[in-house]
Design an enzyme around this catalytic site. Sequence first.
Site, PDB file in Angstrom:
ATOM      1  N   ARG A  43      -4.082 -11.920 -30.470  1.00 48.91           N
ATOM      2  CA  ARG A  43      -3.448 -12.329 -31.329  1.00 48.91           C
ATOM      3  C   ARG A  43      -3.930 -14.076 -31.902  1.00 48.91           C
ATOM      4  O   ARG A  43      -4.253 -14.794 -30.527  1.00 48.91           O
ATOM      5  CB  ARG A  43      -2.113 -11.965 -31.866  1.00 48.91           C
ATOM      6  N   HIS A  68       6.361  -1.911 -29.274  1.00 47.26           N
ATOM      7  CA  HIS A  68       6.769  -3.737 -29.093  1.00 47.26           C
ATOM      8  C   HIS A  68       6.174  -4.438 -30.133  1.00 47.26           C
ATOM      9  O   HIS A  68       5.051  -5.014 -30.644  1.00 47.26           O
ATOM     10  CB  HIS A  68       4.788  -3.658 -28.376  1.00 47.26           C
ATOM     11  N   GLY A 120      -6.749  -9.411 -17.580  1.00 43.66           N
ATOM     12  CA  GLY A 120      -7.548  -8.756 -17.292  1.00 43.66           C
ATOM     13  C   GLY A 120      -7.835  -9.531 -15.381  1.00 43.66           C
ATOM     14  O   GLY A 120      -7.658  -8.767 -14.273  1.00 43.66           O
ATOM     15  N   ASP A 161     -16.043  -5.637 -18.876  1.00 44.95           N
ATOM     16  CA  ASP A 161     -15.609  -5.654 -19.522  1.00 44.95           C
ATOM     17  C   ASP A 161     -17.539  -6.052 -20.140  1.00 44.95           C
ATOM     18  O   ASP A 161     -18.359  -5.389 -20.117  1.00 44.95           O
ATOM     19  CB  ASP A 161     -15.494  -7.397 -19.174  1.00 44.95           C
ATOM     20  N   THR A 182      -3.085  -3.188 -25.429  1.00 41.24           N
ATOM     21  CA  THR A 182      -4.116  -3.434 -25.871  1.00 41.24           C
ATOM     22  C   THR A 182      -2.990  -3.445 -26.636  1.00 41.24           C
ATOM     23  O   THR A 182      -2.820  -2.551 -26.950  1.00 41.24           O
ATOM     24  CB  THR A 182      -5.299  -2.684 -25.994  1.00 41.24           C
ATOM     25  N   GLY A 207     -10.941 -10.187 -19.533  1.00 39.08           N
ATOM     26  CA  GLY A 207      -9.903 -11.811 -19.741  1.00 39.08           C
ATOM     27  C   GLY A 207      -8.275 -11.941 -19.601  1.00 39.08           C
ATOM     28  O   GLY A 207      -8.687 -12.130 -18.528  1.00 39.08           O
TER      29      GLY A 207
HETATM   30  O1  TXD Z   1       3.033  -6.358 -24.047  1.00 39.84           O
HETATM   31  C1  TXD Z   1       1.779  -6.176 -25.193  1.00 39.84           C
HETATM   32  N1  TXD Z   1       1.306  -5.218 -24.628  1.00 39.84           N
HETATM   33  C2  TXD Z   1       0.786  -7.549 -24.875  1.00 39.84           C
HETATM   34  C3  TXD Z   1      -0.179  -7.247 -25.274  1.00 39.84           C
HETATM   35  C4  TXD Z   1       0.949  -8.480 -23.928  1.00 39.84           C
HETATM   36  C5  TXD Z   1       0.345  -9.547 -24.421  1.00 39.84           C
HETATM   37  C6  TXD Z   1      -0.949  -9.885 -25.190  1.00 39.84           C
HETATM   38  N2  TXD Z   1      -1.094  -7.832 -25.329  1.00 39.84           N
HETATM   39  C7  TXD Z   1      -2.478  -7.812 -25.943  1.00 39.84           C
HETATM   40  O2  TXD Z   1      -3.568  -7.217 -24.927  1.00 39.84           O
HETATM   41  C8  TXD Z   1      -3.505  -7.987 -26.840  1.00 39.84           C
HETATM   42  O3  TXD Z   1      -3.145  -8.744 -27.619  1.00 39.84           O
HETATM   43  C9  TXD Z   1      -4.899  -8.311 -26.842  1.00 39.84           C
HETATM   44  O4  TXD Z   1      -5.319  -7.338 -27.541  1.00 39.84           O
HETATM   45  C10 TXD Z   1      -4.500  -7.710 -25.367  1.00 39.84           C
HETATM   46  C11 TXD Z   1      -5.446  -8.334 -24.209  1.00 39.84           C
HETATM   47  O5  TXD Z   1      -5.286  -9.407 -24.238  1.00 39.84           O
HETATM   48  P1  TXD Z   1      -5.969 -10.831 -23.465  1.00 39.84           P
HETATM   49  O6  TXD Z   1      -4.561 -11.876 -23.307  1.00 39.84           O
HETATM   50  O7  TXD Z   1      -6.242 -10.294 -22.130  1.00 39.84           O
HETATM   51  O8  TXD Z   1      -7.150 -11.025 -24.356  1.00 39.84           O
HETATM   52  P2  TXD Z   1      -8.836 -11.592 -23.985  1.00 39.84           P
HETATM   53  O9  TXD Z   1      -8.448 -13.094 -23.286  1.00 39.84           O
HETATM   54  O10 TXD Z   1      -8.877 -11.895 -25.687  1.00 39.84           O
HETATM   55  O11 TXD Z   1      -9.078 -10.362 -22.825  1.00 39.84           O
HETATM   56  C12 TXD Z   1     -10.032  -9.326 -23.590  1.00 39.84           C
HETATM   57  C13 TXD Z   1     -11.331  -8.692 -23.521  1.00 39.84           C
HETATM   58  C14 TXD Z   1     -11.888  -9.882 -23.733  1.00 39.84           C
HETATM   59  O12 TXD Z   1     -12.810 -10.320 -22.411  1.00 39.84           O
HETATM   60  C15 TXD Z   1     -13.332  -9.052 -23.936  1.00 39.84           C
HETATM   61  O13 TXD Z   1     -13.961  -9.136 -23.546  1.00 39.84           O
HETATM   62  C16 TXD Z   1     -12.633  -7.854 -23.677  1.00 39.84           C
HETATM   63  O14 TXD Z   1     -11.500  -7.408 -23.690  1.00 39.84           O
HETATM   64  N3  TXD Z   1     -13.318  -6.476 -25.249  1.00 39.84           N
HETATM   65  C17 TXD Z   1     -13.652  -5.765 -24.777  1.00 39.84           C
HETATM   66  N4  TXD Z   1     -13.998  -5.087 -22.993  1.00 39.84           N
HETATM   67  C18 TXD Z   1     -14.522  -3.921 -23.094  1.00 39.84           C
HETATM   68  N5  TXD Z   1     -14.580  -2.970 -24.127  1.00 39.84           N
HETATM   69  C19 TXD Z   1     -14.644  -3.346 -25.163  1.00 39.84           C
HETATM   70  N6  TXD Z   1     -15.127  -2.680 -26.584  1.00 39.84           N
HETATM   71  C20 TXD Z   1     -14.413  -4.789 -25.273  1.00 39.84           C
HETATM   72  N7  TXD Z   1     -14.053  -5.618 -25.992  1.00 39.84           N
HETATM   73  C21 TXD Z   1     -13.804  -6.459 -26.257  1.00 39.84           C
END
Ligand code: TXD
Length: 319
Positions: A83, A176, A15, A34, A120, A12
Site C-alpha cells: 500500500r 486482516h 522478504g 523475485d 501478500t 522486498g
Molecule cells: O499482515 C499482513 N499480511 C500485511 C501484508 C502486513 C504488511 C504488508 N502486507 C503486504 O505484504 C503488502 O501489502 C504487500 O502486498 C506484501 C509485501 O509487502 P512488502 O513491504 O514486502 O512489499 P515490497 O517491498 O514492495 O516487496 C514486494 C516484492 C518486490 O520486491 C517485488 O519486486 C516483488 O514483490 N514482486 C514479485 N515477486 C515475485 N513474483 C511476482 N510476480 C512479483 N511481483 C512483484
Amino acid sequence: MARKKIALIGAGNIGGTLAHLAAKKELGDIVLFDVVEGVPQGKALDLSQCGPIEGFDAKITGSNDYKDIAGADVIIVTAGVARKPGMSRDDLIGINLKVMKAVGEGIKANAPDAFVICITNPLDAMVWALREFSGLPHEKVVGMAGVLDSARFSHFLAEEFQVSVKDVNTFVLGGHGDTMVPVLKYSTVSGIPVNDLVAMGFSSKEKIDEIVTRTRGGGGEIVALLKTGSAYYAPATSAIAMAEAYLGDQKRILPCAAYLTGQYGVDDLYVGVPVMIGAGGAEKIVEVELDDEAKANLKVSVDAVKELLEACKGIDSSL
Ligand code: TXD
C-alpha cells in the site's frame, strides 16, 4: 540431517527481513526469489556476509527462477505490491491476484510439499487464491495476519497497563482489515483478563476501546508515517513465528488465516481464527466460545472477505 529449505517469494521489505531473521535463527538454507533481477541476488549476498559476524551457518541465495525453490520445506509469500498512503488493502487486489497466480503455479510445479505462509494483501483473499492456484492441501496453506494484529494489540495494551510485553497475550480474529476482531475475553496479562484489569483500575473502558480502534488501524498508521510503503519488521517477525511452529512441530495455537469447513459457521473461506500449527501445518481449528458482540463482528469480517473473493472470481474466471 540435511538443513531445511526456506523459500521466500518476494525479496522486498518483508522478504529481506524474513531472510535476515531466518538466517539468524538458523532455520535452514534460504532462497530469496523475485521477478526483479539483481535484488534477490544482491540481498542474498549482503545477508550472507552477516554470517561471519552473527555466527550463523545458512546458504543464502537469490534467484529469478522458480526451479531454485525446488524441495522447499517452508515458503513465505510476500510477492506483489504494498500500500501507499490513501490506498486500502483491497485496492491491491487487481495486481496482486495476478501475482498469486504466477506464484501458485511456481509452487505447484516445484515445491508441492511445502508449508506455505501467505503475507501478500489483501491477505484473506490472496491466501485463498494462492491455495486455489497452487492446489496444495488446505492445511498446508495459511495466511499471516492475526499474529501481527495480536502483536500490535499486545504492544498497545502493555504500554497502557505499563507491564512487560512478555505477560500480555491477546487474540485478534477475523479478516486482516478494518473489520478485524480483537477478542477482549481471551486477551490477558498473566492470565488476568483485560476487563478484570480495567475493573481493578489499570485502565478505563474508553482507553481500551481507543486501543482496539488503534489496533484495527495499525497498518494504516504506519503507511501514513512511512509514506513509501507499509510495515515490514513486525509482519516478518510474525511469519517467522508461524514457520518455526511448523518446522519445530510446536503445536502452537496462533491466530492465522486458515481454511474453514464449517467452523464458526463459515465454509470454503480463509479467515483469521485460532489454529494449532505443527508439522502437519494447520492441524486443528480451535473453535472458541465468542460473545454476541464478537460473533457479530466476526460475521462482518467474514462478509467483507466474501466480497473480496467475489471480486477475485470476477477478475479470474478460473477461480
Ligand atoms: O499482515 C499482513 N499480511 C500485511 C501484508 C502486513 C504488511 C504488508 N502486507 C503486504 O505484504 C503488502 O501489502 C504487500 O502486498 C506484501 C509485501 O509487502 P512488502 O513491504 O514486502 O512489499 P515490497 O517491498 O514492495 O516487496 C514486494 C516484492 C518486490 O520486491 C517485488 O519486486 C516483488 O514483490 N514482486 C514479485 N515477486 C515475485 N513474483 C511476482 N510476480 C512479483 N511481483 C512483484
